[in-house]
Design a protein around this motif. Structure first.
Motif, short mmCIF file in Angstrom:
data_model
loop_
_atom_site.label_atom_id
_atom_site.label_comp_id
_atom_site.label_asym_id
_atom_site.label_seq_id
_atom_site.Cartn_x
_atom_site.Cartn_y
_atom_site.Cartn_z
N MET A 55 0.83 -1.18 0.00
CA MET A 55 0.00 0.00 0.00
C MET A 55 0.88 1.25 0.00
SD MET A 55 -3.12 0.86 2.51
CE MET A 55 -3.51 2.54 2.87
N THR A 56 0.46 2.27 -0.71
CA THR A 56 1.20 3.51 -0.83
C THR A 56 0.99 4.38 0.41
OG1 THR A 56 0.90 3.46 -3.21
CG2 THR A 56 1.48 5.55 -2.26
N SER A 57 2.09 4.96 0.90
CA SER A 57 1.97 5.93 1.99
C SER A 57 1.53 7.26 1.41
CB SER A 57 3.31 6.10 2.71
OG SER A 57 3.63 4.94 3.41
N SER B 117 -3.58 8.61 -3.97
CA SER B 117 -3.77 7.83 -5.19
C SER B 117 -3.37 8.69 -6.40
CB SER B 117 -5.22 7.41 -5.34
OG SER B 117 -6.03 8.55 -5.62
N PRO B 118 -3.14 8.05 -7.54
CA PRO B 118 -2.88 8.83 -8.76
C PRO B 118 -4.01 9.81 -9.08
CG PRO B 118 -2.20 6.57 -9.09
CD PRO B 118 -2.92 6.61 -7.76
N ARG B 119 -5.23 9.46 -8.74
CA ARG B 119 -6.36 10.38 -8.96
C ARG B 119 -6.19 11.65 -8.13
NH1 ARG B 119 -9.18 13.40 -11.45
NH2 ARG B 119 -11.25 13.90 -10.69
N ASP C 65 -3.89 13.93 -9.89
CA ASP C 65 -4.56 14.65 -10.99
C ASP C 65 -5.39 15.82 -10.46
OD1 ASP C 65 -3.56 13.14 -13.12
OD2 ASP C 65 -5.16 11.65 -12.95
N VAL C 66 -6.07 15.63 -9.33
CA VAL C 66 -6.86 16.72 -8.74
C VAL C 66 -5.94 17.86 -8.33
CG1 VAL C 66 -8.31 17.36 -6.77
CG2 VAL C 66 -8.77 15.24 -8.03
N LEU C 67 -4.81 17.55 -7.71
CA LEU C 67 -3.85 18.59 -7.32
C LEU C 67 -3.37 19.36 -8.54
CD1 LEU C 67 -1.78 20.04 -5.43
CD2 LEU C 67 -0.22 18.16 -5.99
N ILE C 68 -2.92 18.66 -9.58
CA ILE C 68 -2.39 19.32 -10.78
C ILE C 68 -3.49 20.16 -11.43
CG2 ILE C 68 -1.35 18.99 -13.05
CD1 ILE C 68 0.53 18.25 -10.72
N ASP C 69 -4.70 19.63 -11.52
CA ASP C 69 -5.81 20.39 -12.11
C ASP C 69 -6.10 21.65 -11.30
OD1 ASP C 69 -6.05 18.52 -14.13
OD2 ASP C 69 -7.76 17.49 -13.21
N THR C 70 -6.03 21.55 -9.98
CA THR C 70 -6.24 22.72 -9.12
C THR C 70 -5.17 23.77 -9.37
OG1 THR C 70 -7.32 21.37 -7.43
CG2 THR C 70 -6.45 23.50 -6.72
N LYS D 68 3.10 11.35 -9.81
CA LYS D 68 2.56 10.02 -9.53
C LYS D 68 3.69 9.05 -9.18
CE LYS D 68 -1.53 10.73 -12.34
NZ LYS D 68 -2.25 10.43 -13.59
N GLU D 69 4.82 9.17 -9.87
CA GLU D 69 5.98 8.32 -9.55
C GLU D 69 6.47 8.62 -8.13
OE1 GLU D 69 10.56 7.53 -10.99
OE2 GLU D 69 9.15 8.35 -12.46
N PHE D 70 6.53 9.90 -7.76
CA PHE D 70 6.93 10.29 -6.41
C PHE D 70 6.01 9.64 -5.37
CE2 PHE D 70 6.42 13.37 -2.88
CZ PHE D 70 7.74 13.45 -2.42
N LEU D 71 4.71 9.71 -5.60
CA LEU D 71 3.73 9.11 -4.70
C LEU D 71 3.93 7.60 -4.59
CD1 LEU D 71 0.96 9.17 -3.08
CD2 LEU D 71 -0.11 8.74 -5.30
N LEU D 72 4.00 6.92 -5.73
CA LEU D 72 4.04 5.46 -5.75
C LEU D 72 5.39 4.88 -5.33
CD1 LEU D 72 1.93 4.90 -8.99
CD2 LEU D 72 1.19 4.66 -6.60
#
Length: 143
Positions: free
Chosen positions: A1-3, A22-24, A27-32, A122-126
């Motif tokens: 599981m991703t931290s 999550s990757p979603r 996307d919300v952050l970048i869109d904001t 997303k790579e940073f997150l995962l």
């Protein structure tokens, strides 16, 4: 599981950072950020999977900027040294992004397509907060 990754990009995040899980969420952050004005188009990210320094601060930071008018963005990764995104074909003379009204200047060849910004965050997150490998990096002359 991703931290989760803590994200700071609005004044209300000072005591209560947004969480990217999550990757979603990325996307919300970048869109904001893309929809924000020039005084709020940069975010500071910290992975909760990485250790804190003895003083209680994160041992790393990923800055993420997104310019909605140009559909470009920037990244800066700091741990042992500072590295900034690099596109040798880019080159606006003044590259500036702001977090909560505080401006940060970036090198002229640091803006990359927004699709690569999304992929890198997303790579940073995962990866648990590691420096993304999907983009080119440069060590800035100033910072």
């Amino acid at each position: 599981m991703t931290s989760p990754v803590q994200a700071y990009y609005r004044h209300e995040h000072g005591e209560n950072p947004a969480l990217l899980q999550s990757p979603r969420d990325v996307d919300v952050l970048i869109d904001t950020l893309l929809a924000s004005g020039p005084s709020e188009n940069l975010a500071s990210l910290h992975s909760l999977e990485r250790p804190l320094m003895p003083a209680g601060f994160p041992d790393h930071e990923l800055l993420v900027g997104a310019n909605g008018d140009l559909q470009l963005g920037v990244l800066a990764f700091t741990d042992e040294k500072v590295m900034v995104s690099f596109d040798p074909l880019a080159g606006r003379p003044e590259v500036c992004y702001s977090i909560m009204g505080s401006a940060t200047e970036f090198p002229s060849c640091s803006e990359i397509p927004i699709s690569l910004v999304r992929q890198a965050v997303k790579e940073f997150l995962l990866s648990g907060g590691r420096q993304p490998t999907c983009i080119e990096w440069q060590e800035p002359e100033f910072w």
